[in-house]
Motif scaffolding. Structure first.
Motif, PDB file in Angstrom:
ATOM      1  N   MET A 122      13.561 -80.924   9.885  1.00 41.34           N
ATOM      2  CA  MET A 122      14.664 -80.325   9.130  1.00 41.34           C
ATOM      3  C   MET A 122      14.601 -80.747   7.666  1.00 41.34           C
ATOM      4  SD  MET A 122      17.379 -78.450   8.874  1.00 41.34           S
ATOM      5  CE  MET A 122      18.033 -78.120  10.511  1.00 41.34           C
ATOM      6  N   TYR A 123      14.227 -81.998   7.420  1.00 34.53           N
ATOM      7  CA  TYR A 123      14.124 -82.494   6.057  1.00 34.53           C
ATOM      8  C   TYR A 123      13.038 -81.742   5.284  1.00 34.53           C
ATOM      9  CZ  TYR A 123      13.681 -85.904   2.220  1.00 34.53           C
ATOM     10  OH  TYR A 123      13.643 -86.519   0.990  1.00 34.53           O
ATOM     11  N   ASP A 124      11.895 -81.477   5.924  1.00 35.66           N
ATOM     12  CA  ASP A 124      10.827 -80.701   5.289  1.00 35.66           C
ATOM     13  C   ASP A 124      11.325 -79.314   4.904  1.00 35.66           C
ATOM     14  OD1 ASP A 124       8.771 -82.625   5.523  1.00 35.66           O
ATOM     15  OD2 ASP A 124       8.365 -82.013   7.596  1.00 35.66           O
ATOM     16  N   ILE A 125      11.974 -78.643   5.833  1.00 38.24           N
ATOM     17  CA  ILE A 125      12.401 -77.261   5.596  1.00 38.24           C
ATOM     18  C   ILE A 125      13.480 -77.215   4.516  1.00 38.24           C
ATOM     19  CG2 ILE A 125      13.285 -75.143   6.627  1.00 38.24           C
ATOM     20  CD1 ILE A 125      10.493 -76.073   7.584  1.00 38.24           C
ATOM     21  N   GLU A 126      14.392 -78.174   4.514  1.00 38.25           N
ATOM     22  CA  GLU A 126      15.418 -78.198   3.472  1.00 38.25           C
ATOM     23  C   GLU A 126      14.788 -78.413   2.098  1.00 38.25           C
ATOM     24  OE1 GLU A 126      19.648 -79.525   5.407  1.00 38.25           O
ATOM     25  OE2 GLU A 126      18.340 -81.125   4.667  1.00 38.25           O
ATOM     26  N   ASN A 127      13.788 -79.272   2.017  1.00 47.16           N
ATOM     27  CA  ASN A 127      13.122 -79.493   0.737  1.00 47.16           C
ATOM     28  C   ASN A 127      12.426 -78.221   0.252  1.00 47.16           C
ATOM     29  OD1 ASN A 127      13.778 -82.187   0.157  1.00 47.16           O
ATOM     30  ND2 ASN A 127      12.166 -82.964   1.500  1.00 47.16           N
ATOM     31  N   TYR A 128      11.754 -77.534   1.140  1.00 45.55           N
ATOM     32  CA  TYR A 128      11.146 -76.257   0.793  1.00 45.55           C
ATOM     33  C   TYR A 128      12.217 -75.255   0.347  1.00 45.55           C
ATOM     34  CZ  TYR A 128       6.257 -76.500   2.435  1.00 45.55           C
ATOM     35  OH  TYR A 128       4.922 -76.761   2.578  1.00 45.55           O
ATOM     36  N   ALA A 129      13.249 -75.159   1.157  1.00 46.19           N
ATOM     37  CA  ALA A 129      14.281 -74.157   0.911  1.00 46.19           C
ATOM     38  C   ALA A 129      14.943 -74.359  -0.445  1.00 46.19           C
ATOM     39  CB  ALA A 129      15.327 -74.210   2.031  1.00 46.19           C
ATOM     40  N   VAL A 130      15.218 -75.600  -0.785  1.00 45.40           N
ATOM     41  CA  VAL A 130      15.850 -75.906  -2.074  1.00 45.40           C
ATOM     42  C   VAL A 130      14.939 -75.471  -3.221  1.00 45.40           C
ATOM     43  CG1 VAL A 130      16.469 -77.818  -3.593  1.00 45.40           C
ATOM     44  CG2 VAL A 130      17.376 -77.734  -1.276  1.00 45.40           C
ATOM     45  N   MET A 131      13.644 -75.769  -3.108  1.00 44.88           N
ATOM     46  CA  MET A 131      12.709 -75.403  -4.171  1.00 44.88           C
ATOM     47  C   MET A 131      12.601 -73.884  -4.314  1.00 44.88           C
ATOM     48  SD  MET A 131       9.500 -74.146  -5.020  1.00 44.88           S
ATOM     49  CE  MET A 131       8.577 -74.202  -3.472  1.00 44.88           C
ATOM     50  N   LEU A 132      12.354 -73.194  -3.197  1.00 44.71           N
ATOM     51  CA  LEU A 132      12.165 -71.748  -3.258  1.00 44.71           C
ATOM     52  C   LEU A 132      13.447 -71.038  -3.668  1.00 44.71           C
ATOM     53  CD1 LEU A 132      10.070 -71.407   0.004  1.00 44.71           C
ATOM     54  CD2 LEU A 132       9.254 -70.925  -2.309  1.00 44.71           C
TER      55      LEU A 132
ATOM     56  N   ALA B 178       9.734 -79.239  -2.367  1.00 46.67           N
ATOM     57  CA  ALA B 178       8.310 -79.120  -2.061  1.00 46.67           C
ATOM     58  C   ALA B 178       7.866 -77.672  -2.248  1.00 46.67           C
ATOM     59  CB  ALA B 178       8.060 -79.565  -0.617  1.00 46.67           C
ATOM     60  N   PRO B 179       6.624 -77.470  -2.703  1.00 40.53           N
ATOM     61  CA  PRO B 179       5.604 -78.469  -3.053  1.00 40.53           C
ATOM     62  C   PRO B 179       5.625 -78.885  -4.517  1.00 40.53           C
ATOM     63  CG  PRO B 179       4.633 -76.298  -3.101  1.00 40.53           C
ATOM     64  CD  PRO B 179       6.089 -76.100  -2.704  1.00 40.53           C
ATOM     65  N   ILE B 180       6.583 -78.346  -5.296  1.00 38.32           N
ATOM     66  CA  ILE B 180       6.511 -78.476  -6.747  1.00 38.32           C
ATOM     67  C   ILE B 180       6.622 -79.920  -7.226  1.00 38.32           C
ATOM     68  CG2 ILE B 180       8.979 -78.171  -7.211  1.00 38.32           C
ATOM     69  CD1 ILE B 180       8.138 -76.292  -9.522  1.00 38.32           C
TER      70      ILE B 180
ATOM     71  N   ARG C 184       1.692 -76.859  -0.439  1.00 38.43           N
ATOM     72  CA  ARG C 184       1.613 -75.515  -1.036  1.00 38.43           C
ATOM     73  C   ARG C 184       0.858 -74.539  -0.141  1.00 38.43           C
ATOM     74  NH1 ARG C 184       1.402 -73.600  -7.084  1.00 38.43           N
ATOM     75  NH2 ARG C 184       0.185 -71.681  -6.974  1.00 38.43           N
ATOM     76  N   ASN C 185      -0.112 -75.027   0.600  1.00 39.46           N
ATOM     77  CA  ASN C 185      -0.955 -74.146   1.400  1.00 39.46           C
ATOM     78  C   ASN C 185      -0.183 -73.223   2.344  1.00 39.46           C
ATOM     79  OD1 ASN C 185      -3.351 -74.908   0.203  1.00 39.46           O
ATOM     80  ND2 ASN C 185      -3.880 -76.428   1.771  1.00 39.46           N
ATOM     81  N   PRO C 186       0.869 -73.707   3.039  1.00 39.15           N
ATOM     82  CA  PRO C 186       1.587 -72.788   3.938  1.00 39.15           C
ATOM     83  C   PRO C 186       2.200 -71.588   3.220  1.00 39.15           C
ATOM     84  CG  PRO C 186       2.132 -75.070   4.451  1.00 39.15           C
ATOM     85  CD  PRO C 186       1.369 -75.088   3.167  1.00 39.15           C
ATOM     86  N   LEU C 187       2.396 -71.711   1.904  1.00 43.57           N
ATOM     87  CA  LEU C 187       3.022 -70.623   1.148  1.00 43.57           C
ATOM     88  C   LEU C 187       2.020 -69.662   0.523  1.00 43.57           C
ATOM     89  CD1 LEU C 187       5.702 -72.760  -0.735  1.00 43.57           C
ATOM     90  CD2 LEU C 187       6.110 -71.267   1.229  1.00 43.57           C
TER      91      LEU C 187
END
Length: 402
Positions: free
Chosen positions: A229-239, A91-93, A104-107
């Protein structure tokens, strides 16, 4: 399918590309159809012209960032038994509008021009120290010594990850991007490794937030729900995968051009105010990302009849060498007038980190010109390029007189 739309090109392993990636991109821009089908890598579309990429990048109804829709994805996740391993959805890509904006907005604030400008001092200090560490040696492996540790260190500090594990992190990213196994299970397994290496830090930032990206993301809400945790892992993997690979290659490509054009080095040393324009022309001439899109439905696009589920690769390096947009595109001209490059993409998925990338590239070139004498490529160590979704030289061996 019409024979005129078929062109044999493997963006992972094309032989001419591995010898000189952007000569091959220029050849495709000149001689291949603007939209073509290649039988390589299981068969897929490649959008090579500037107009095709510009149009498709804005048409998220037909050209999705995900092989399955957001609604279908939610159904799949809901159907999984409790405790089952969920697939990673970077996320968010991976999301298309309107969900894309939600994630994307939080970033946006974290990667805003203002926030990135505040990093300039640290970036310059780090660039200077890396260059000074090799200056007296008269040579260096540029990727290993400078273009890798510079953006990767900056990113890890922003993210809140331990910088001392940089090599481990970078190796995982290389493994993911270089793998030819595009099976969903294999991709999930590779991304699981990436998530696992960050797990302890993610948990720590949840319980003890600090001034970093992971802590900030834990404070976000999505569709009215608190981050999981799932949200943060998805973000973390993308970034993580984006932040540790793209600019490394951009810097390496810039170093190759400078090393083979001593007259440009001399001009920039005499006129450092020209570096910013030079950076932009570097990004156009040596664009390095090839993001995928997926057909959301059957669709005829610029004369090509595409089928739902097929991949359409946005071949950005060729788009920035399209003679219909950039006269004499093979010429490097920092004073070039006309349309801006498309190196960071277009539309809602335009690169979130473009402000940071520009700052890092400008500062690196400024410090190279200020701190090193005229440098050149080592003639005994020829360049070899890697393909995939991010192009660049495996290593750049530089030499200079001391």
């Amino acid at each position: 399918m019409a024979d005129s739309l078929v062109y044999d090109f493997d963006y992972f392993a094309d032989e001419a590309m591995t010898q000189n990636a952007h000569n091959r991109a220029l050849d495709i821009a000149k001689n291949a159809p603007g939209v073509f089908w290649t039988p390589r890598q299981g068969g897929h579309w490649i959008l090579a012209s500037h107009s095709a990429i510009f149009e498709a990048s804005r048409d998220t109804d037909h050209f999705s960032n995900s092989p399955i829709s957001y609604d279908d994805l939610q159904k799949i996740l809901a159907s999984l038994p409790e405790g089952a391993v969920k697939p990673f959805i970077p996320a968010p890509i991976t999301f298309d509008p309107p969900q894309h904006a939600i994630y994307r907005n939080p970033l946006q604030k974290a990667f805003s021009p203002k926030a990135m400008n505040e990093l300039k001092g640290k970036i310059r200090e780090l660039a200077a120290s890396l260059i000074d560490a090799v200056k007296d040696k008269g040579e260096c492996a540029f990727v290993d010594a400078i273009s890798e540790p510079l953006p990767v260190t900056v990113f890890l500090e922003m993210f809140g990850l331990p910088v001392e594990r940089q090599r481990e992190y970078r190796d995982l990213v290389k493994e993911h991007f270089s793998s030819l196994d595009r099976d969903s299970a294999a991709i999930t397994a590779r991304l699981r490794k990436v998530a696992d290496v960050m797990h302890d830090t993610i948990v720590e930032r949840r319980d003890n937030p600090k001034n970093d990206l992971i802590s900030m993301l834990w404070q976000s809400e999505f569709n009215g729900e608190k981050a999981t945790m799932y949200d943060i892992e998805n973000y973390a993997v993308m970034l993580f995968t984006a932040g540790l690979d793209t600019v490394v290659n951009g810097m390496a490509l810039g170093a190759v051009h400078l090393a083979t054009h001593p007259e440009l080095q001399a001009e920039l040393r005499a006129h450092p105010e020209k570096i910013s324009a030079t950076t932009e022309e570097m990004l156009r001439r040596y664009t390095f990302t090839l993001p995928p899109r997926f057909l959301a439905e059957d669709y005829e696009f610029q004369g090509a009849k595409m089928k739902k589920g097929e991949m359409a690769l946005l071949f950005l390096p060729a788009a920035d060498l399209d003679a219909s947009e950039y006269p004499n595109p093979e010429n490097f001209d920092a004073d070039r007038e006309g349309k801006a490059h498309i190196a960071f993409g277009a539309g809602p998925h335009r690169c979130l980190g473009s402000h940071l990338a520009r700052i890092e590239l400008n500062i690196l070139y400024e410090e190279l010109m200020a701190r090193l004498p005229e440098f050149r490529l080592d003639p005994d160590k020829p360049l070899v390029y890697h393909g995939g979704h991010v192009w660049g030289p495996e290593e750049v061996y530089l030499k200079w007189d001391v």
